[in-house]
Design a protein around this motif. Sequence first.
Motif, short mmCIF file in Angstrom:
data_model
loop_
_atom_site.label_atom_id
_atom_site.label_comp_id
_atom_site.label_asym_id
_atom_site.label_seq_id
_atom_site.Cartn_x
_atom_site.Cartn_y
_atom_site.Cartn_z
N SER A 177 0.82 -1.19 0.00
CA SER A 177 0.00 0.00 0.00
C SER A 177 0.86 1.26 0.00
O SER A 177 0.56 2.23 -0.72
CB SER A 177 -0.91 0.01 1.23
N VAL A 178 1.96 1.27 0.76
CA VAL A 178 2.87 2.41 0.75
C VAL A 178 3.46 2.60 -0.64
O VAL A 178 3.51 3.72 -1.18
CB VAL A 178 3.98 2.23 1.80
N SER A 179 3.90 1.51 -1.24
CA SER A 179 4.47 1.59 -2.59
C SER A 179 3.44 2.10 -3.59
O SER A 179 3.76 2.89 -4.49
CB SER A 179 4.99 0.21 -3.03
N HIS A 180 2.19 1.68 -3.42
CA HIS A 180 1.13 2.12 -4.31
C HIS A 180 0.92 3.64 -4.18
O HIS A 180 0.79 4.35 -5.20
CB HIS A 180 -0.16 1.38 -3.97
N HIS A 181 0.93 4.15 -2.95
CA HIS A 181 0.74 5.59 -2.76
C HIS A 181 1.91 6.37 -3.35
O HIS A 181 1.70 7.47 -3.92
CB HIS A 181 0.62 5.91 -1.26
N LEU A 182 3.10 5.85 -3.25
CA LEU A 182 4.25 6.54 -3.84
C LEU A 182 4.13 6.59 -5.36
O LEU A 182 4.42 7.62 -5.98
CB LEU A 182 5.55 5.84 -3.43
N ARG A 183 3.69 5.50 -5.98
CA ARG A 183 3.51 5.49 -7.44
C ARG A 183 2.43 6.48 -7.85
O ARG A 183 2.57 7.18 -8.85
CB ARG A 183 3.17 4.08 -7.92
N ARG A 184 1.34 6.55 -7.08
CA ARG A 184 0.27 7.48 -7.39
C ARG A 184 0.76 8.93 -7.28
O ARG A 184 0.38 9.79 -8.08
CB ARG A 184 -0.90 7.28 -6.43
N LEU A 185 1.62 9.19 -6.28
CA LEU A 185 2.15 10.54 -6.11
C LEU A 185 3.09 10.90 -7.27
O LEU A 185 3.07 12.03 -7.77
CB LEU A 185 2.89 10.64 -4.77
#
Length: 285
Positions: free
Chosen positions: A31-39
């Motif tokens: 989930s953290v990695s997903h948020h970083l990609r979205r950012l």
Amino acid sequence: MNLTHLRVLEAVARHGSVTEAAKELHYSQPSVSHHLRRLEAATGARLVQRVVRGIRLTPEGELLARRAREIIGRVDAASVELATQVGLRAGRVRVAGFQTVLSTIVPKAAAELSASYPGIELVLTDVHAVEALRMLRAGHVDIALVFRHSDTPDEAEGLRLTHLLDDPLYLISQQPDQRLEDHRDSAWVGGCERCRAAMVTACERAGFTPRISYFSDDMVVVQSLVAAGMGVATLPGLALEAHRTPGIHATEITGNTRQIFAATYGEPPDPPATTALIKILKTIA
């Protein structure tokens, strides 16, 4: 960009680790990695780089992380301020205090509290300072207004004290510019036990023990007896501010003051209404 993405980036920047950031935020690592990609998609910039032992921020990532820290701090501060303001729309604060402070500082504070926070109910109880502390520890009031002379034992165990002011002691007599030693043979008017003890201590420092002939806790009675020539007395400054009988003179006794506090009990923080009133009391005092 949204606030969740910025919180993730700021946590990763602080810890230098997706794993540690996920623990702090109670997210999974994916989930953290997903948020970083979205950012990264939202900004069009590469913000993190994979390295042998985890990840590191790019210069663009470090820049945005610094700004994110500022933004999050401001948002969190606004949330606290808003929660406090919402809490002040209604509520109650109960105060116990002694006569002179209730007749001088408290009415002004009550008016300010009512004007600033009309939804807060203020309950006042007039008692001696010792009884006010008992009520506070028993949970019957939220604030106890108390005083302590410099040479009296500390009663602060378990209490949190906010200093409001130092209240000087005055010799009350029929003549101006009198000294304590001028009245070693005079009759004296004694007040409550603690005030009487302060008077006796001041006289003993001047080299004599006062002859106490009259006893009254009422500042009006004390001043009236002095004005009638029945004796002399000592009174704190707030008593003279609350009431001044014609025909008396007040001379400050240097080195003799009492400290006045707003006391609360228990672990902080105090309820918003309590905090608001203490802040007003301190400003007015």
